[in-house]
Design an enzyme around this catalytic site. Structure first.
Site, short mmCIF file in Angstrom:
data_model
loop_
_atom_site.label_atom_id
_atom_site.label_comp_id
_atom_site.label_asym_id
_atom_site.label_seq_id
_atom_site.Cartn_x
_atom_site.Cartn_y
_atom_site.Cartn_z
N ASP A 195 0.86 -1.18 0.00
CA ASP A 195 0.00 0.00 0.00
C ASP A 195 0.90 1.23 0.00
O ASP A 195 2.01 1.19 0.54
CB ASP A 195 -0.89 0.00 1.25
N ASP A 197 0.56 3.94 1.59
CA ASP A 197 0.59 4.71 2.84
C ASP A 197 1.25 3.96 3.99
O ASP A 197 1.10 4.35 5.15
CB ASP A 197 -0.85 5.13 3.23
N TRP A 257 -13.58 -1.60 -1.16
CA TRP A 257 -12.71 -1.92 -0.03
C TRP A 257 -13.02 -3.28 0.61
O TRP A 257 -14.17 -3.62 0.83
CB TRP A 257 -12.82 -0.81 1.02
N GLU A 260 -10.13 -8.66 -0.23
CA GLU A 260 -9.21 -9.23 -1.25
C GLU A 260 -7.96 -9.82 -0.58
O GLU A 260 -7.45 -10.86 -1.03
CB GLU A 260 -8.85 -8.16 -2.30
N ASP A 261 -7.49 -9.20 0.50
CA ASP A 261 -6.31 -9.75 1.20
C ASP A 261 -6.65 -11.06 1.90
O ASP A 261 -5.83 -11.97 1.98
CB ASP A 261 -5.71 -8.72 2.17
N MET A 287 1.29 3.99 9.36
CA MET A 287 0.39 4.32 8.25
C MET A 287 0.13 5.82 8.21
O MET A 287 -0.04 6.44 9.26
CB MET A 287 -0.93 3.58 8.42
N HIS A 290 -5.46 9.03 6.83
CA HIS A 290 -6.22 9.63 5.72
C HIS A 290 -7.69 9.25 5.86
O HIS A 290 -8.03 8.31 6.59
CB HIS A 290 -5.68 9.13 4.37
N ARG A 292 -11.41 7.99 4.11
CA ARG A 292 -11.76 6.98 3.10
C ARG A 292 -11.79 7.61 1.70
O ARG A 292 -12.33 8.70 1.53
CB ARG A 292 -13.12 6.36 3.44
N1 UDH Z 1 -5.54 3.20 -2.92
C1 UDH Z 1 -5.31 4.34 -3.67
N2 UDH Z 1 -6.33 5.14 -3.98
C2 UDH Z 1 -7.59 4.90 -3.61
C3 UDH Z 1 -7.84 3.74 -2.83
C4 UDH Z 1 -6.80 2.93 -2.49
O1 UDH Z 1 -4.17 4.62 -4.05
O2 UDH Z 1 -8.49 5.68 -3.93
C5 UDH Z 1 -4.44 2.26 -2.69
C6 UDH Z 1 -3.38 2.79 -1.76
O3 UDH Z 1 -2.16 2.20 -2.08
C7 UDH Z 1 -3.88 2.31 -0.44
C8 UDH Z 1 -4.33 0.92 -0.81
O4 UDH Z 1 -4.90 1.08 -2.09
O5 UDH Z 1 -2.88 2.33 0.53
C9 UDH Z 1 -5.33 0.31 0.13
O6 UDH Z 1 -6.36 1.21 0.28
P1 UDH Z 1 -7.51 0.99 1.36
O7 UDH Z 1 -8.45 2.10 1.24
O8 UDH Z 1 -8.06 -0.36 1.26
O9 UDH Z 1 -6.79 0.90 2.69
P2 UDH Z 1 -6.47 1.96 3.71
O10 UDH Z 1 -6.11 1.17 4.90
O11 UDH Z 1 -7.85 2.75 4.03
O12 UDH Z 1 -5.48 2.91 3.18
C10 UDH Z 1 -8.97 2.10 4.55
C11 UDH Z 1 -10.06 3.12 4.86
C12 UDH Z 1 -9.62 4.09 5.89
C13 UDH Z 1 -10.75 4.82 6.50
C14 UDH Z 1 -10.25 5.62 7.62
C15 UDH Z 1 -11.31 6.42 8.27
N3 UDH Z 1 -10.70 7.19 9.35
C1 NGS Z 2 -10.77 -6.87 7.49
C2 NGS Z 2 -10.94 -6.83 6.01
C3 NGS Z 2 -9.61 -6.78 5.33
C4 NGS Z 2 -8.82 -5.58 5.86
C5 NGS Z 2 -8.73 -5.66 7.37
C6 NGS Z 2 -8.03 -4.46 7.95
O1 NGS Z 2 -12.01 -6.87 8.11
O2 NGS Z 2 -9.77 -6.69 3.96
O3 NGS Z 2 -10.03 -5.72 7.91
O4 NGS Z 2 -8.65 -3.31 7.48
N1 NGS Z 2 -11.68 -8.01 5.58
C7 NGS Z 2 -12.98 -7.98 5.28
O5 NGS Z 2 -13.66 -6.99 5.31
C8 NGS Z 2 -13.63 -9.26 4.89
S1 NGS Z 2 -8.17 -1.90 7.89
O6 NGS Z 2 -8.40 -1.76 9.30
O7 NGS Z 2 -6.75 -1.81 7.57
O8 NGS Z 2 -8.92 -0.93 7.12
O9 NGS Z 2 -7.53 -5.52 5.31
#
Ligand code: UDH
Ligand code: NGS
Length: 344
Positions: A195, A197, A257, A260-261, A287, A290, A292
């Site tokens: 990722d 971030d 979102w 997939e992992d 991290m 940011h 959503r």
């Molecule tokens: N990503 C992008 N652009 C997007 C979405 C995702 O570049 O519009 C990439 C980026 O590398 C990111 C990764 O995909 O680090 C995973 O994105 P994610 O949205 O699944 O994961 P992240 O943990 O955010 O960065 C989850 C939602 C956070 C909400 C927080 C509310 N406070």
């Molecule tokens: C789980 C998600 C994963 C995700 C993890 C951490 O619940 O994809 O949280 O998310 N699985 C499902 O929703 C089935 S996080 O807190 O980093 O946004 O990676």
């Protein structure tokens, strides 16, 4: 004696003298030329010894012939543990970072390619970053990761895979594209999926592949430096080409979102593999906070999908991947490939 006979004798003597002189000059010339040739011969390096590995980071493995002394040694393999590691790293997102100094580094070549000059890396690693609208995060990633990867003595390339358009984001499909595109450029044997971030807090967390698929983001600040759950395989992971192909790559059908992992985790366990991890100290990472992203809302189908990985994994993966490259940009510090991956 008659004067005419005298003249004839003198003429003969002169002719013999000229012939001797010509012979002398020819022999001298012959030896001179042979010696000059031998000088070149001595300047040539010993077979297999004076040939230096090219230090250019391109895909070619061109060699250049050294005119140096014949003691020049071929580069040795890098050690298992790099002697350049420093351990914990200071990471601060409160100030903007400046990449200009890094861009001047002659050891990094166009497209974010690097290999150590001091030894031959144990692995050729492609770093794949799924991306859209996160330029600020990418700057931090490049600023912190390039020096870490260099200290880890990796032969690496950075690939930012940008989803074109504004349709729902698809992280795993972008990672598949990164795998396929990176391999078109270089014979990578290891793929690190990160990722944008997430920044490691310790350079002993080597961004390379292991006997089993590797999970690297094991101790994140946002989870209180612990795994959120045992099967968690998100954030940053690494797989060799062999491990990746064994699971048919990643699913292409997780739009939005989440999940997939977990699907990837299911795949590797269904193929008899387990997860390798660094310990919780070395595996610490930070991290960039940011909100959503738009068009990456939680995917309502994710629970149903992860319940069917066993049935879908053979038909949905690298063997069914389709996409269209819209643009490829070579920055000094990364290769950005913008792709049309369709929509749900
Ligand atoms: N990503 C992008 N652009 C997007 C979405 C995702 O570049 O519009 C990439 C980026 O590398 C990111 C990764 O995909 O680090 C995973 O994105 P994610 O949205 O699944 O994961 P992240 O943990 O955010 O960065 C989850 C939602 C956070 C909400 C927080 C509310 N406070
Ligand atoms: C789980 C998600 C994963 C995700 C993890 C951490 O619940 O994809 O949280 O998310 N699985 C499902 O929703 C089935 S996080 O807190 O980093 O946004 O990676």
């Amino acid at each position: 004696m008659e004067p005419r006979a005298n003249f004839s004798l003198l003429h003969k003597a002169c002719a013999v003298l000229v012939a001797l002189c010509t012979l002398h000059i020819s022999v001298t010339l012959l030896f001179y030329l042979r010696d000059t040739g031998n000088e070149n011969e001595h300047a040539r390096p010993w077979p297999g010894n004076g040939t230096l590995r090219s230090i250019s980071n391109g895909t070619s493995t061109s060699t250049m012939t050294s005119t140096a002394v014949p003691t020049t040694k071929a580069l040795e393999k890098c050690p298992e543990t790099s002697p350049l590691l420093v351990g914990p790293i200071n990471v601060d997102f409160s100030q903007p970072v400046n990449l200009s100094e890094m861009r001047q580094d002659p050891r990094v070549s166009e497209g974010g390619r690097y290999k150590p000059r001091e030894c031959v890396s144990l692995q050729k690693v492609a770093l794949i970053i799924p991306f859209r609208h996160r330029d600020e995060h990418l700057k931090y990633w490049l600023y912190y990761l390039h020096p870490v990867l260099q200290r880890q003595q990796l032969d690496y390339g950075v690939y930012v895979i940008e989803q074109d358009g504004e349709d729902t984001f698809n992280r795993a499909k972008l990672l598949n594209v990164g795998y396929a595109e990176a391999l078109k450029e270089y014979n990578y044997d290891c793929f690190v999926f990160s990722d944008v971030d997430l920044i490691p807090l310790d350079d002993r967390n080597t961004y390379r592949c292991f006997d089993q698929p590797r999970h690297l983001a094991v101790s994140m600040d946002k989870f209180g430096f612990r795994l959120p759950y045992n099967q968690y395989f998100g954030g940053v992971s690494a797989m060799s080409k062999e491990q990746y192909l064994k699971i048919n790559g990643f699913p292409n059908d997780y739009w939005g979102w989440g999940g997939e992992d977990d699907d990837i985790y299911n795949r590797l366990t269904f193929r008899g593999m387990s997860v390798s991890r660094p310990d919780g100290v070395i595996g610490r990472c930070k991290m960039i906070r940011h909100s959503r992203d738009k068009k990456n809302e939680p995917n309502p189908q994710r629970f149903d999908r992860i319940a069917h990985t066993r049935q879908t994994m053979d038909s949905d993966g690298i063997n069914s991947l389709t996409y269209r490259v819209v643009r490829t940009e070579k920055d000094k510090l990364f290769t950005k490939i913008t792709v049309d991956i369709g929509k749900p």
